[in-house]
Design a protein around this motif. Structure first.
Motif, PDB file in Angstrom:
ATOM      1  N   ARG A 114      56.868  55.807  36.724  1.00 45.51           N
ATOM      2  CA  ARG A 114      58.209  55.258  36.508  1.00 45.51           C
ATOM      3  C   ARG A 114      58.952  55.931  35.354  1.00 45.51           C
ATOM      4  O   ARG A 114      60.112  55.600  35.081  1.00 45.51           O
ATOM      5  CB  ARG A 114      58.117  53.753  36.250  1.00 45.51           C
ATOM      6  CG  ARG A 114      57.797  52.950  37.503  1.00 45.51           C
ATOM      7  CD  ARG A 114      58.017  51.463  37.273  1.00 45.51           C
ATOM      8  NE  ARG A 114      56.956  50.877  36.475  1.00 45.51           N
ATOM      9  CZ  ARG A 114      55.862  50.303  37.005  1.00 45.51           C
ATOM     10  NH1 ARG A 114      55.708  50.266  38.317  1.00 45.51           N
ATOM     11  NH2 ARG A 114      54.942  49.778  36.225  1.00 45.51           N
ATOM     12  N   ILE A 115      58.301  56.891  34.700  1.00 48.58           N
ATOM     13  CA  ILE A 115      58.971  57.641  33.634  1.00 48.58           C
ATOM     14  C   ILE A 115      59.714  58.806  34.273  1.00 48.58           C
ATOM     15  O   ILE A 115      59.110  59.743  34.791  1.00 48.58           O
ATOM     16  CB  ILE A 115      57.964  58.167  32.599  1.00 48.58           C
ATOM     17  CG1 ILE A 115      57.163  57.015  32.000  1.00 48.58           C
ATOM     18  CG2 ILE A 115      58.682  58.943  31.510  1.00 48.58           C
ATOM     19  CD1 ILE A 115      57.975  56.027  31.218  1.00 48.58           C
ATOM     20  N   ASN A 116      61.041  58.729  34.278  1.00 47.20           N
ATOM     21  CA  ASN A 116      61.874  59.780  34.843  1.00 47.20           C
ATOM     22  C   ASN A 116      62.859  60.275  33.800  1.00 47.20           C
ATOM     23  O   ASN A 116      63.364  59.492  32.988  1.00 47.20           O
ATOM     24  CB  ASN A 116      62.660  59.260  36.064  1.00 47.20           C
ATOM     25  CG  ASN A 116      61.753  58.899  37.221  1.00 47.20           C
ATOM     26  OD1 ASN A 116      61.023  59.739  37.720  1.00 47.20           O
ATOM     27  ND2 ASN A 116      61.780  57.645  37.631  1.00 47.20           N
ATOM     28  N   GLN A 117      63.122  61.572  33.841  1.00 50.87           N
ATOM     29  CA  GLN A 117      64.123  62.144  32.947  1.00 50.87           C
ATOM     30  C   GLN A 117      65.506  61.707  33.415  1.00 50.87           C
ATOM     31  O   GLN A 117      65.891  61.927  34.559  1.00 50.87           O
ATOM     32  CB  GLN A 117      64.020  63.670  32.944  1.00 50.87           C
ATOM     33  CG  GLN A 117      64.945  64.342  31.942  1.00 50.87           C
ATOM     34  CD  GLN A 117      64.847  65.853  32.014  1.00 50.87           C
ATOM     35  OE1 GLN A 117      64.282  66.410  32.958  1.00 50.87           O
ATOM     36  NE2 GLN A 117      65.402  66.521  31.013  1.00 50.87           N
ATOM     37  N   LYS A 118      66.245  61.049  32.531  1.00 50.19           N
ATOM     38  CA  LYS A 118      67.573  60.583  32.885  1.00 50.19           C
ATOM     39  C   LYS A 118      68.534  61.759  32.992  1.00 50.19           C
ATOM     40  O   LYS A 118      68.337  62.796  32.364  1.00 50.19           O
ATOM     41  CB  LYS A 118      68.092  59.583  31.844  1.00 50.19           C
ATOM     42  CG  LYS A 118      67.135  58.434  31.552  1.00 50.19           C
ATOM     43  CD  LYS A 118      66.772  57.666  32.805  1.00 50.19           C
ATOM     44  CE  LYS A 118      65.840  56.509  32.476  1.00 50.19           C
ATOM     45  NZ  LYS A 118      65.348  55.816  33.686  1.00 50.19           N
ATOM     46  N   PRO A 119      69.569  61.616  33.814  1.00 53.24           N
ATOM     47  CA  PRO A 119      70.574  62.692  33.886  1.00 53.24           C
ATOM     48  C   PRO A 119      71.111  63.028  32.501  1.00 53.24           C
ATOM     49  O   PRO A 119      71.496  62.147  31.738  1.00 53.24           O
ATOM     50  CB  PRO A 119      71.660  62.089  34.774  1.00 53.24           C
ATOM     51  CG  PRO A 119      70.938  61.103  35.629  1.00 53.24           C
ATOM     52  CD  PRO A 119      69.882  60.513  34.735  1.00 53.24           C
ATOM     53  N   SER A 120      71.093  64.297  32.169  1.00 54.92           N
ATOM     54  CA  SER A 120      71.565  64.825  30.886  1.00 54.92           C
ATOM     55  C   SER A 120      70.642  64.479  29.710  1.00 54.92           C
ATOM     56  O   SER A 120      70.956  64.810  28.566  1.00 54.92           O
ATOM     57  CB  SER A 120      72.996  64.348  30.567  1.00 54.92           C
ATOM     58  OG  SER A 120      73.889  64.791  31.563  1.00 54.92           O
ATOM     59  N   GLU A 121      69.506  63.811  29.961  1.00 52.97           N
ATOM     60  CA  GLU A 121      68.542  63.588  28.888  1.00 52.97           C
ATOM     61  C   GLU A 121      67.881  64.907  28.533  1.00 52.97           C
ATOM     62  O   GLU A 121      67.447  65.654  29.415  1.00 52.97           O
ATOM     63  CB  GLU A 121      67.474  62.586  29.316  1.00 52.97           C
ATOM     64  CG  GLU A 121      66.428  62.326  28.238  1.00 52.97           C
ATOM     65  CD  GLU A 121      65.294  61.419  28.700  1.00 52.97           C
ATOM     66  OE1 GLU A 121      64.502  60.980  27.844  1.00 52.97           O
ATOM     67  OE2 GLU A 121      65.205  61.153  29.910  1.00 52.97           O
ATOM     68  N   GLY A 152      59.131  63.503  37.831  1.00 59.88           N
ATOM     69  CA  GLY A 152      60.115  62.856  36.968  1.00 59.88           C
ATOM     70  C   GLY A 152      61.129  63.799  36.369  1.00 59.88           C
ATOM     71  O   GLY A 152      62.086  63.359  35.727  1.00 59.88           O
ATOM     72  N   LEU A 153      60.961  65.104  36.562  1.00 53.76           N
ATOM     73  CA  LEU A 153      61.851  66.089  35.959  1.00 53.76           C
ATOM     74  C   LEU A 153      63.217  66.122  36.641  1.00 53.76           C
ATOM     75  O   LEU A 153      63.319  66.107  37.865  1.00 53.76           O
ATOM     76  CB  LEU A 153      61.233  67.487  36.047  1.00 53.76           C
ATOM     77  CG  LEU A 153      60.251  67.905  34.956  1.00 53.76           C
ATOM     78  CD1 LEU A 153      59.617  69.236  35.335  1.00 53.76           C
ATOM     79  CD2 LEU A 153      60.944  68.016  33.605  1.00 53.76           C
ATOM     80  N   HIS A 154      64.286  66.235  35.829  1.00 54.38           N
ATOM     81  CA  HIS A 154      65.615  66.545  36.334  1.00 54.38           C
ATOM     82  C   HIS A 154      65.988  67.994  36.031  1.00 54.38           C
ATOM     83  O   HIS A 154      67.029  68.470  36.481  1.00 54.38           O
ATOM     84  CB  HIS A 154      66.653  65.613  35.692  1.00 54.38           C
ATOM     85  CG  HIS A 154      66.802  64.305  36.393  1.00 54.38           C
ATOM     86  ND1 HIS A 154      67.714  64.086  37.395  1.00 54.38           N
ATOM     87  CD2 HIS A 154      66.141  63.143  36.252  1.00 54.38           C
ATOM     88  CE1 HIS A 154      67.623  62.832  37.817  1.00 54.38           C
ATOM     89  NE2 HIS A 154      66.668  62.242  37.142  1.00 54.38           N
TER      90      HIS A 154
END
Length: 209
Positions: A114-121, A152-154
């Motif tokens: 459930r740990i995902n990189q948020k947009p622009s994080e 989880g990477l963006h």
């Protein structure tokens, strides 16, 4: 209402005058205090080991325990009924029963997913959050950690690199990821010097979770 003290609660557990000459009370006080969220079983095991090393016995363990509680945790102790504790084993049981439900539980592989990189994080922030969760999960396989990190990477470039050639271990994965954080932070500094607020151009358009 009479004042509740350690001596009124710990029935029959008074400190004797016959401690070993090598008894080192300050050594006990230097050990970590219990603040209410630690696993009580693990903390008691470490605490008892320190007391034994300091030359103390179970009477010392019981009488020093209140000193080793932070103020929020101490409020639990002072609410115990007078003369309610007659042995170290009794004190351990009520202590464990009270704090087991309050302690921070180990994470699971589902928490990691459930740990995902948020947009622009920024990537360094994602690595930190992911690593903190990873370190709270016992006995998780490296392959599952790597899969969860990539999912989880963006960051498009890094995710594409890992999809083309998956890292062979967590150490290699973090080393490669940190190389990308250096470039990203340099771009952020450049934008700041140029007076722009635009984020790095390396992120996809997946929706925020």
């Amino acid at each position: 209402m009479p004042q509740i003290t350690v001596s009124t609660i710990l029935r029959g557990l008074r400190l004797s005058q016959g401690h070993s000459k090598r008894f080192d009370g300050p050594m006990i006080l230097r050990s970590p205090a219990h603040e209410g969220r630690m696993n009580p079983t693990q903390w008691l095991l470490a605490y008892a080991t320190v007391v034994r090393a300091a030359g103390g016995d179970t009477s010392v363990m019981a009488n020093y325990l209140p000193i080793m509680l932070t103020p929020p945790a101490m409020s639990w102790f002072t609410n115990l009924a007078p003369d309610s504790i007659g042995s170290w084993e009794e004190l351990k049981k009520v202590f464990t029963d009270n704090y087991m439900a309050m302690c921070t539980r180990p994470g699971t592989k589902h928490d990691l997913s459930r740990i995902n990189q948020k947009p622009s994080e920024l990537l360094c922030s994602y690595i930190q959050h992911f690593s903190e969760m990873r370190n709270s999960i016992p006995n998780i396989m490296e392959a599952k950690v790597i899969t969860a990190f990539i999912r989880g990477l963006h960051h498009r470039e890094l995710r594409s690199k890992f999809n083309r050639k998956p890292p062979t271990g967590i150490g290699e994965m973090i080393t490669i990821a940190n190389q990308y954080t250096d470039a990203e932070e340099a771009e952020v500094r450049f934008n700041e010097d140029a007076g722009t607020q635009q984020p790095p151009h390396r992120y996809d358009d997946r929706p925020d979770d």
